[in-house]
Design an enzyme around this catalytic site. Structure first.
Site, PDB file in Angstrom:
ATOM      1  N   ASP A   8       0.502  -1.030   0.032  1.00  0.00           N
ATOM      2  CA  ASP A   8      -0.124  -0.171  -0.313  1.00  0.00           C
ATOM      3  C   ASP A   8       0.904   1.234   0.142  1.00  0.00           C
ATOM      4  OD1 ASP A   8      -1.657  -2.075   1.049  1.00  0.00           O
ATOM      5  OD2 ASP A   8      -3.060  -1.201   1.769  1.00  0.00           O
ATOM      6  N   GLU A  39      -3.942   2.008  -2.681  1.00  0.00           N
ATOM      7  CA  GLU A  39      -5.672   2.471  -1.763  1.00  0.00           C
ATOM      8  C   GLU A  39      -5.702   3.834  -1.517  1.00  0.00           C
ATOM      9  OE1 GLU A  39      -7.411   0.096   1.153  1.00  0.00           O
ATOM     10  OE2 GLU A  39      -5.618  -0.507   2.232  1.00  0.00           O
ATOM     11  N   ASN A  40      -4.354   3.862  -0.806  1.00  0.00           N
ATOM     12  CA  ASN A  40      -3.814   4.539  -0.316  1.00  0.00           C
ATOM     13  C   ASN A  40      -2.936   6.174  -0.188  1.00  0.00           C
ATOM     14  OD1 ASN A  40      -3.796   2.229   2.149  1.00  0.00           O
ATOM     15  ND2 ASN A  40      -4.840   3.827   2.469  1.00  0.00           N
ATOM     16  N   ASN A  67     -10.276  -1.292   0.373  1.00  0.00           N
ATOM     17  CA  ASN A  67     -11.226  -0.693   1.370  1.00  0.00           C
ATOM     18  C   ASN A  67     -11.264   0.426   1.010  1.00  0.00           C
ATOM     19  OD1 ASN A  67      -8.944  -1.245   3.306  1.00  0.00           O
ATOM     20  ND2 ASN A  67     -10.361   0.149   5.010  1.00  0.00           N
ATOM     21  N   HIS A  68     -10.386   1.336   0.674  1.00  0.00           N
ATOM     22  CA  HIS A  68      -9.520   2.576   0.318  1.00  0.00           C
ATOM     23  C   HIS A  68     -10.203   3.552  -1.322  1.00  0.00           C
ATOM     24  CE1 HIS A  68      -9.151   3.876   4.482  1.00  0.00           C
ATOM     25  NE2 HIS A  68      -8.485   3.117   4.360  1.00  0.00           N
ATOM     26  N   HIS A 153      -6.559  -8.360   0.351  1.00  0.00           N
ATOM     27  CA  HIS A 153      -6.889  -6.806   1.701  1.00  0.00           C
ATOM     28  C   HIS A 153      -7.356  -7.073   2.438  1.00  0.00           C
ATOM     29  CE1 HIS A 153      -5.797  -3.113   1.205  1.00  0.00           C
ATOM     30  NE2 HIS A 153      -6.778  -2.838   1.941  1.00  0.00           N
ATOM     31  N   HIS A 178      -2.913  -4.317   3.693  1.00  0.00           N
ATOM     32  CA  HIS A 178      -4.001  -3.105   4.768  1.00  0.00           C
ATOM     33  C   HIS A 178      -3.382  -3.445   5.603  1.00  0.00           C
ATOM     34  CE1 HIS A 178      -7.458  -2.411   6.203  1.00  0.00           C
ATOM     35  NE2 HIS A 178      -7.320  -2.690   7.334  1.00  0.00           N
ATOM     36  N   HIS A 180      -0.394  -3.027   6.248  1.00  0.00           N
ATOM     37  CA  HIS A 180       0.558  -1.526   6.181  1.00  0.00           C
ATOM     38  C   HIS A 180       2.734  -1.973   6.790  1.00  0.00           C
ATOM     39  CE1 HIS A 180      -1.723   2.175   4.752  1.00  0.00           C
ATOM     40  NE2 HIS A 180      -2.174   0.841   4.319  1.00  0.00           N
TER      41      HIS A 180
HETATM   42 FE   LIG Z   1      -3.918   0.564   2.859  1.00  0.00          FE
HETATM   43 FE   LIG Z   2      -6.643  -1.428   3.028  1.00  0.00          FE
END
Ligand SMILES: [Fe+2]
Ligand SMILES: [Fe+2]
Length: 270
Positions: A8, A39-40, A67-68, A153, A178, A180
Site C-alpha cells: 500500500d 488504495e492510500n 477498502n479505500h 486485502h 492492508h 501496512h
Molecule cells: Fe492500506
Molecule cells: Fe486497506
C-alpha cells in the site's frame, strides 16, 4: 516470470519512494510485471486518475486497491475506463470497476490479477473465497495463464493464510495487503504457491501505519477525535515482495521480501 508486488502506497512519502526506486528496480531485477497497491496514495485515502498515471509512468503495470477504493469521488467515474485499475472482486454486484483483469506482458506472457477483501474485522462483503473460486474458473495456471496473483486485502492474518492454502497449487502468488506492516513469513506453500501474509506499505514508517502519529495517539489515549488523519511526510520506505515462477507450470521458484529506504533493514533478492 519475474514479478513484484509493492505494498500500500501511503501519501506523498509512498508515492515519492515508488517514483524514485521503481524504474531502477525494474531494470535491476529484470521484472516482467509490477503490481502496486494504491488504495492510500491520495493523502492516505484512495487514489486519483492523476496519481494512477504517475504510477504507470514509472513502471507500474497494474494498480490494486482495497477498502479505500472509493475514498476519492472522481474514481467512481474513472475506474470503469482504466482496465489496469482493480478493486476487490467481492464488492456488491453493480459496484463500478472490476475485481480482476488479464494482462499480456511485454514478453508475451499472460497474467491474471485478482483482488478480494477479507471479512474478518472489515466491512461485510460477499465471500472472498467464493469470489476467487469463480475467477479461477476462467482459466488455469500453466494453461491459459502464465502467472496468477491473488491479493487478499484484509486485517486478519488467519483469513489471509487460509486464502493462501485455498489457492495453493492453483495460483502463482497469494499476497496480503492492508495492514501496512510487512510480515516475515514469505514462503512457498506445499503445492507451489508463493505466499506472504502482508507486503507492508510504501510510506513513512516513522508513523502509525503511515499516518502522522499525533492524531492516532490522541484517539488511542483520549478517545476523542480532534483532527483528521494525515499521512506522515518523512522519507519513505518501499516494501514489496519479489516472486519468480517456473515458465511451464507458473508455480513459484523464489519468493523474497524487498525493503528499500530509510527506516527498515534493507532487503533485496540479489
Ligand atoms: Fe492500506
Ligand atoms: Fe486497506
Amino acid at each position: 516470470m519475474k514479478f513484484l508486488y509493492c505494498g500500500d502506497v501511503v501519501g506523498r512519502s509512498g508515492r515519492d519512494i515508488i517514483i524514485e526506486k521503481l524504474p531502477e528496480l525494474r531494470k535491476q531485477l529484470g521484472l516482467d510485471f509490477v503490481v502496486v497497491n494504491g488504495e492510500n496514495a491520495a493523502s492516505g485515502f484512495g487514489i486519483t486518475e492523476k496519481i494512477c498515471k504517475s504510477l504507470y509512468e514509472v513502471g507500474t503495470d497494474c494498480i490494486v486497491l482495497g477498502n479505500h477504493s472509493f475514498d476519492q469521488k472522481e474514481i467512481l467515474t474513472y475506474i470503469g475506463s482504466d482496465l489496469k485499475l482493480i478493486r476487490p472482486a467481492n464488492y456488491p454486484d453493480g459496484t463500478p470497476g472490476r475485481g480482476a483483469s488479464a494482462f499480456k506482458t511485454r514478453s508475451g506472457k499472460t497474467i491474471l490479477v485478482v483482488q478480494v477483501m477479507g471479512r474478518v474485522f472489515m466491512d461485510p462483503l460477499d465471500d472472498p473465497f467464493l469470489a476467487v473460486e469463480k475467477l479461477l474458473k476462467t482459466g488455469k495456471l500453466g494453461e491459459k495463464y502464465d502467472f496468477i496473483l491473488v491479493d487478499i486485502h484484509g486485517e486478519a492474518t488467519s483469513e489471509k493464510m487460509a486464502m493462501g492454502h485455498f489457492c495453493d497449487g492453483r495460483v502463482s502468488f497469494v499476497v496480503g495487503s492492508h495492514s501496512h506492516v510487512p510480515t516475515a513469513d514469505a514462503q512457498i506453500l506445499p503445492k507451489g504457491t508463493a505466499y506472504q501474509t502482508d507486503a507492508g506499505m510504501c510510506g513513512d514508517y516513522n508513523s502509525v501505519i503511515g499516518m502522522d502519529k499525533e492524531e492516532p495517539l490522541r484517539r488511542f489515549t483520549r478517545k476523542i477525535p480532534a483532527g483528521r488523519f494525515t499521512p506522515a511526510l518523512g522519507p519513505g520506505t518501499l516494501c514489496a515482495v519479489y516472486v519468480e515462477t517456473d515458465d511451464r507450470s507458473g508455480l513459484a521458484k523464489v519468493i523474497k521480501p524487498v525493503r528499500l529506504g530509510s527506516r527498515l533493514e534493507e532487503s533485496l533478492p540479489i
